[in-house]
Motif scaffolding. Structure first.
Motif, mmCIF file in Angstrom:
data_model
loop_
_atom_site.group_PDB
_atom_site.id
_atom_site.type_symbol
_atom_site.label_atom_id
_atom_site.label_comp_id
_atom_site.label_asym_id
_atom_site.label_seq_id
_atom_site.Cartn_x
_atom_site.Cartn_y
_atom_site.Cartn_z
ATOM 1 N N PHE A 116 5.049 8.943 -7.657
ATOM 2 C CA PHE A 116 3.768 8.803 -6.809
ATOM 3 C C PHE A 116 2.889 10.064 -6.452
ATOM 4 C CE2 PHE A 116 5.390 4.552 -6.552
ATOM 5 C CZ PHE A 116 4.442 3.780 -6.549
ATOM 6 N N VAL A 117 3.819 11.274 -6.390
ATOM 7 C CA VAL A 117 3.206 12.309 -6.358
ATOM 8 C C VAL A 117 2.319 12.566 -7.416
ATOM 9 C CG1 VAL A 117 3.368 15.100 -6.352
ATOM 10 C CG2 VAL A 117 4.580 13.633 -4.712
ATOM 11 N N PHE A 118 2.666 12.482 -8.701
ATOM 12 C CA PHE A 118 1.826 12.610 -9.949
ATOM 13 C C PHE A 118 0.714 11.846 -9.897
ATOM 14 C CE2 PHE A 118 1.050 11.223 -14.465
ATOM 15 C CZ PHE A 118 0.772 12.502 -14.933
ATOM 16 N N LEU A 119 0.760 10.509 -9.685
ATOM 17 C CA LEU A 119 -0.136 9.652 -9.796
ATOM 18 C C LEU A 119 -1.367 9.726 -8.553
ATOM 19 C CD1 LEU A 119 1.819 6.198 -10.101
ATOM 20 C CD2 LEU A 119 0.674 7.199 -11.578
ATOM 21 N N THR A 120 -0.908 10.363 -7.485
ATOM 22 C CA THR A 120 -1.648 10.802 -6.436
ATOM 23 C C THR A 120 -2.452 12.002 -7.007
ATOM 24 O OG1 THR A 120 -0.193 9.911 -4.807
ATOM 25 C CG2 THR A 120 -1.992 11.405 -4.050
ATOM 26 N N ASN A 143 -8.834 3.944 -8.423
ATOM 27 C CA ASN A 143 -8.290 3.123 -7.421
ATOM 28 C C ASN A 143 -7.277 1.873 -7.947
ATOM 29 O OD1 ASN A 143 -9.601 4.711 -5.652
ATOM 30 N ND2 ASN A 143 -11.288 3.218 -5.347
ATOM 31 N N ALA A 144 -7.939 1.174 -8.982
ATOM 32 C CA ALA A 144 -6.956 0.022 -9.435
ATOM 33 C C ALA A 144 -5.563 0.622 -10.048
ATOM 34 C CB ALA A 144 -7.998 -0.703 -10.454
ATOM 35 N N GLY A 145 -5.890 1.612 -10.721
ATOM 36 C CA GLY A 145 -4.388 2.178 -11.356
ATOM 37 C C GLY A 145 -3.328 2.386 -10.442
ATOM 38 N N LEU A 146 -4.066 3.152 -9.329
ATOM 39 C CA LEU A 146 -2.772 3.612 -8.329
ATOM 40 C C LEU A 146 -2.230 2.204 -7.537
ATOM 41 C CD1 LEU A 146 -1.282 5.761 -6.747
ATOM 42 C CD2 LEU A 146 -3.156 6.197 -5.429
ATOM 43 N N GLY A 147 -3.132 1.441 -7.324
ATOM 44 C CA GLY A 147 -2.904 0.245 -6.707
ATOM 45 C C GLY A 147 -1.999 -0.777 -7.298
ATOM 46 N N LEU A 148 -2.072 -0.780 -8.732
ATOM 47 C CA LEU A 148 -1.360 -1.372 -9.475
ATOM 48 C C LEU A 148 0.035 -0.880 -9.575
ATOM 49 C CD1 LEU A 148 -3.982 -2.546 -12.311
ATOM 50 C CD2 LEU A 148 -2.608 -3.998 -11.015
ATOM 51 N N TRP A 149 0.249 0.388 -9.753
ATOM 52 C CA TRP A 149 1.509 0.890 -9.946
ATOM 53 C C TRP A 149 2.336 0.572 -8.508
ATOM 54 C CZ3 TRP A 149 4.767 3.018 -12.893
ATOM 55 C CH2 TRP A 149 4.351 3.398 -14.279
ATOM 56 N N ALA A 150 1.484 0.783 -7.408
ATOM 57 C CA ALA A 150 2.189 0.498 -5.922
ATOM 58 C C ALA A 150 2.786 -0.895 -5.915
ATOM 59 C CB ALA A 150 1.277 0.537 -5.016
ATOM 60 N N LEU A 151 1.790 -1.811 -6.467
ATOM 61 C CA LEU A 151 2.163 -3.323 -6.670
ATOM 62 C C LEU A 151 3.545 -3.631 -7.435
ATOM 63 C CD1 LEU A 151 -1.321 -5.241 -6.323
ATOM 64 C CD2 LEU A 151 0.166 -4.890 -4.702
#
Length: 201
Positions: A116-120, A143-151
Protein backbone atom coordinates in the motif's frame (compact mmCIF):
# COMPACT_ATOMS: atom_id res chain seq x y z
CA UNK A 1 20.90 -12.13 -25.09
CA UNK A 2 17.28 -11.87 -26.25
CA UNK A 3 16.28 -10.01 -23.10
CA UNK A 4 19.21 -7.62 -23.40
CA UNK A 5 18.39 -6.88 -27.03
CA UNK A 6 14.71 -6.34 -26.14
CA UNK A 7 15.68 -3.94 -23.34
CA UNK A 8 17.94 -2.00 -25.71
CA UNK A 9 15.11 -1.91 -28.27
CA UNK A 10 12.72 -0.50 -25.65
CA UNK A 11 15.20 2.21 -24.69
CA UNK A 12 15.79 3.06 -28.37
CA UNK A 13 12.04 3.45 -28.89
CA UNK A 14 11.85 5.87 -25.97
CA UNK A 15 14.84 7.86 -27.24
CA UNK A 16 13.35 7.97 -30.73
CA UNK A 17 10.09 9.33 -29.31
CA UNK A 18 11.98 12.05 -27.46
CA UNK A 19 14.06 12.90 -30.54
CA UNK A 20 10.95 13.33 -32.67
CA UNK A 21 9.22 15.33 -29.92
CA UNK A 22 12.16 17.73 -29.94
CA UNK A 23 11.98 17.80 -33.75
CA UNK A 24 15.48 16.42 -34.07
CA UNK A 25 14.11 14.47 -37.05
CA UNK A 26 12.24 17.32 -38.82
CA UNK A 27 11.11 15.27 -41.82
CA UNK A 28 9.22 12.76 -39.67
CA UNK A 29 7.92 15.44 -37.31
CA UNK A 30 6.48 17.44 -40.23
CA UNK A 31 5.04 14.45 -42.09
CA UNK A 32 3.28 13.02 -39.04
CA UNK A 33 2.56 16.17 -37.04
CA UNK A 34 -0.94 14.99 -36.05
CA UNK A 35 -0.14 11.31 -35.47
CA UNK A 36 1.18 11.48 -31.87
CA UNK A 37 4.31 9.62 -33.02
CA UNK A 38 6.48 10.63 -30.02
CA UNK A 39 3.90 9.42 -27.50
CA UNK A 40 3.27 6.20 -29.41
CA UNK A 41 6.98 5.39 -29.60
CA UNK A 42 7.46 6.16 -25.91
CA UNK A 43 4.48 3.97 -24.97
CA UNK A 44 5.84 1.13 -27.12
CA UNK A 45 9.21 1.48 -25.40
CA UNK A 46 7.58 1.40 -21.96
CA UNK A 47 5.55 -1.71 -22.85
CA UNK A 48 8.70 -3.38 -24.15
CA UNK A 49 10.55 -2.68 -20.90
CA UNK A 50 7.60 -3.91 -18.84
CA UNK A 51 7.66 -7.13 -20.86
CA UNK A 52 11.41 -7.54 -20.51
CA UNK A 53 11.36 -7.15 -16.73
CA UNK A 54 8.46 -9.54 -16.31
CA UNK A 55 10.00 -12.14 -18.64
CA UNK A 56 13.29 -11.89 -16.77
CA UNK A 57 11.45 -12.64 -13.52
CA UNK A 58 8.40 -14.70 -14.42
CA UNK A 59 9.62 -16.79 -17.37
CA UNK A 60 13.38 -17.18 -16.99
CA UNK A 61 13.76 -16.61 -13.24
CA UNK A 62 16.95 -14.56 -13.58
CA UNK A 63 15.93 -12.09 -10.88
CA UNK A 64 14.01 -12.38 -7.64
CA UNK A 65 10.64 -10.88 -6.73
CA UNK A 66 12.17 -7.91 -4.89
CA UNK A 67 14.26 -6.76 -7.83
CA UNK A 68 11.42 -7.44 -10.28
CA UNK A 69 9.04 -5.39 -8.15
CA UNK A 70 11.52 -2.53 -8.01
CA UNK A 71 12.26 -2.56 -11.75
CA UNK A 72 8.59 -2.75 -12.73
CA UNK A 73 7.85 0.12 -10.37
CA UNK A 74 10.74 2.11 -11.83
CA UNK A 75 9.44 1.65 -15.37
CA UNK A 76 5.92 2.59 -14.25
CA UNK A 77 7.02 5.78 -12.48
CA UNK A 78 9.30 6.74 -15.36
CA UNK A 79 6.33 6.35 -17.70
CA UNK A 80 4.20 8.58 -15.49
CA UNK A 81 7.01 11.15 -15.47
CA UNK A 82 7.34 11.07 -19.26
CA UNK A 83 3.59 11.63 -19.54
CA UNK A 84 4.29 15.27 -18.64
CA UNK A 85 5.89 15.48 -22.09
CA UNK A 86 3.66 13.11 -24.04
CA UNK A 87 0.16 13.40 -22.62
CA UNK A 88 -2.48 11.80 -20.45
CA UNK A 89 -2.61 8.48 -22.33
CA UNK A 90 0.99 7.73 -21.35
CA UNK A 91 0.15 8.58 -17.74
CA UNK A 92 -2.65 6.01 -17.96
CA UNK A 93 -0.17 3.40 -19.18
CA UNK A 94 2.21 4.16 -16.32
CA UNK A 95 -0.66 4.03 -13.85
CA UNK A 96 -1.83 0.68 -15.25
CA UNK A 97 1.70 -0.70 -14.95
CA UNK A 98 2.03 0.44 -11.35
CA UNK A 99 -1.36 -1.00 -10.39
CA UNK A 100 -0.60 -4.34 -12.05
CA UNK A 101 2.93 -4.65 -10.67
CA UNK A 102 1.93 -6.07 -7.25
CA UNK A 103 -0.36 -8.59 -8.93
CA UNK A 104 2.44 -9.82 -11.21
CA UNK A 105 4.93 -10.46 -8.40
CA UNK A 106 4.49 -13.38 -6.00
CA UNK A 107 6.49 -13.90 -2.83
CA UNK A 108 6.38 -16.17 0.19
CA UNK A 109 6.62 -13.20 2.56
CA UNK A 110 4.27 -10.52 1.22
CA UNK A 111 4.26 -7.16 2.99
CA UNK A 112 0.94 -5.34 3.09
CA UNK A 113 2.70 -2.17 4.19
CA UNK A 114 5.03 -2.30 1.17
CA UNK A 115 2.06 -2.97 -1.13
CA UNK A 116 0.00 0.00 0.00
CA UNK A 117 2.96 2.34 0.32
CA UNK A 118 3.80 1.54 -3.32
CA UNK A 119 0.19 2.01 -4.44
CA UNK A 120 -0.09 5.28 -2.54
CA UNK A 121 3.13 6.64 -4.05
CA UNK A 122 1.79 5.66 -7.47
CA UNK A 123 -1.44 7.50 -6.74
CA UNK A 124 0.44 10.59 -5.56
CA UNK A 125 2.66 10.61 -8.67
CA UNK A 126 -0.37 10.37 -10.93
CA UNK A 127 -2.27 13.05 -9.03
CA UNK A 128 0.71 15.41 -9.10
CA UNK A 129 1.07 14.96 -12.87
CA UNK A 130 -2.66 15.48 -13.31
CA UNK A 131 -2.60 18.63 -11.19
CA UNK A 132 0.26 20.05 -13.25
CA UNK A 133 -1.35 19.24 -16.59
CA UNK A 134 -5.01 19.76 -15.69
CA UNK A 135 -6.02 16.16 -16.46
CA UNK A 136 -9.27 14.64 -15.18
CA UNK A 137 -9.52 11.07 -16.51
CA UNK A 138 -6.31 9.40 -15.33
CA UNK A 139 -6.52 10.60 -11.69
CA UNK A 140 -10.08 9.29 -11.53
CA UNK A 141 -8.73 5.93 -12.70
CA UNK A 142 -6.03 6.16 -10.01
CA UNK A 143 -8.74 6.63 -7.38
CA UNK A 144 -10.58 3.60 -8.71
CA UNK A 145 -7.40 1.50 -8.82
CA UNK A 146 -6.39 2.23 -5.24
CA UNK A 147 -9.97 1.69 -4.07
CA UNK A 148 -10.20 -1.67 -5.83
CA UNK A 149 -6.92 -2.83 -4.28
CA UNK A 150 -8.27 -1.89 -0.84
CA UNK A 151 -11.56 -3.71 -1.45
CA UNK A 152 -9.78 -6.73 -2.88
CA UNK A 153 -7.44 -7.00 0.09
CA UNK A 154 -10.26 -6.62 2.62
CA UNK A 155 -12.52 -9.03 0.77
CA UNK A 156 -10.08 -11.83 -0.03
CA UNK A 157 -7.34 -11.72 2.62
CA UNK A 158 -7.45 -14.35 5.33
CA UNK A 159 -5.70 -12.11 7.87
CA UNK A 160 -6.40 -8.40 7.85
CA UNK A 161 -4.00 -5.58 8.64
CA UNK A 162 -6.22 -2.54 8.26
CA UNK A 163 -3.72 0.18 9.19
CA UNK A 164 -1.97 0.47 5.78
CA UNK A 165 -5.30 0.30 3.95
CA UNK A 166 -6.85 3.02 6.08
CA UNK A 167 -3.78 5.26 5.79
CA UNK A 168 -3.70 4.84 2.00
CA UNK A 169 -7.37 5.74 1.67
CA UNK A 170 -7.00 8.71 4.02
CA UNK A 171 -4.05 9.98 1.96
CA UNK A 172 -6.11 9.53 -1.20
CA UNK A 173 -8.95 11.57 0.31
CA UNK A 174 -6.56 14.25 1.56
CA UNK A 175 -4.83 14.36 -1.82
CA UNK A 176 -8.15 14.71 -3.58
CA UNK A 177 -8.96 17.69 -1.39
CA UNK A 178 -5.63 19.51 -1.57
CA UNK A 179 -3.69 18.06 -4.52
CA UNK A 180 -6.07 16.90 -7.23
CA UNK A 181 -8.39 18.40 -8.13
CA UNK A 182 -8.06 20.61 -5.05
CA UNK A 183 -8.99 24.15 -6.06
CA UNK A 184 -7.80 23.67 -9.64
CA UNK A 185 -11.26 24.02 -11.12
CA UNK A 186 -12.04 27.02 -8.92
CA UNK A 187 -8.90 28.72 -10.22
CA UNK A 188 -9.84 27.90 -13.79
CA UNK A 189 -13.30 29.32 -13.26
CA UNK A 190 -11.85 32.49 -11.73
CA UNK A 191 -9.54 32.90 -14.71
CA UNK A 192 -12.45 32.45 -17.12
CA UNK A 193 -14.55 35.01 -15.25
CA UNK A 194 -11.62 37.44 -15.21
CA UNK A 195 -11.18 37.07 -18.97
CA UNK A 196 -14.90 37.58 -19.58
CA UNK A 197 -14.91 40.70 -17.42
CA UNK A 198 -11.86 42.02 -19.26
CA UNK A 199 -13.57 41.47 -22.61
CA UNK A 200 -16.75 43.15 -21.38
CA UNK A 201 -14.78 46.20 -20.31
Amino acid sequence: ARLSLAAIFGLVLGLAGEAIRRKAVPGIAAAYSNAMIPGVLTAAGALTLFGVVYATYGIYGYIGPGMAFGLLGLVAFATIGLSLLHGQALAGLGLLGSMLTPALISTDTPSIWALFVFLTVSWLATAAAARRQGWTVVPSLANAGLGLWALGYIGFSETLNVEPVVLSLLLMIAGTIWLWPGDTFDKSNREIYALEEAKAE
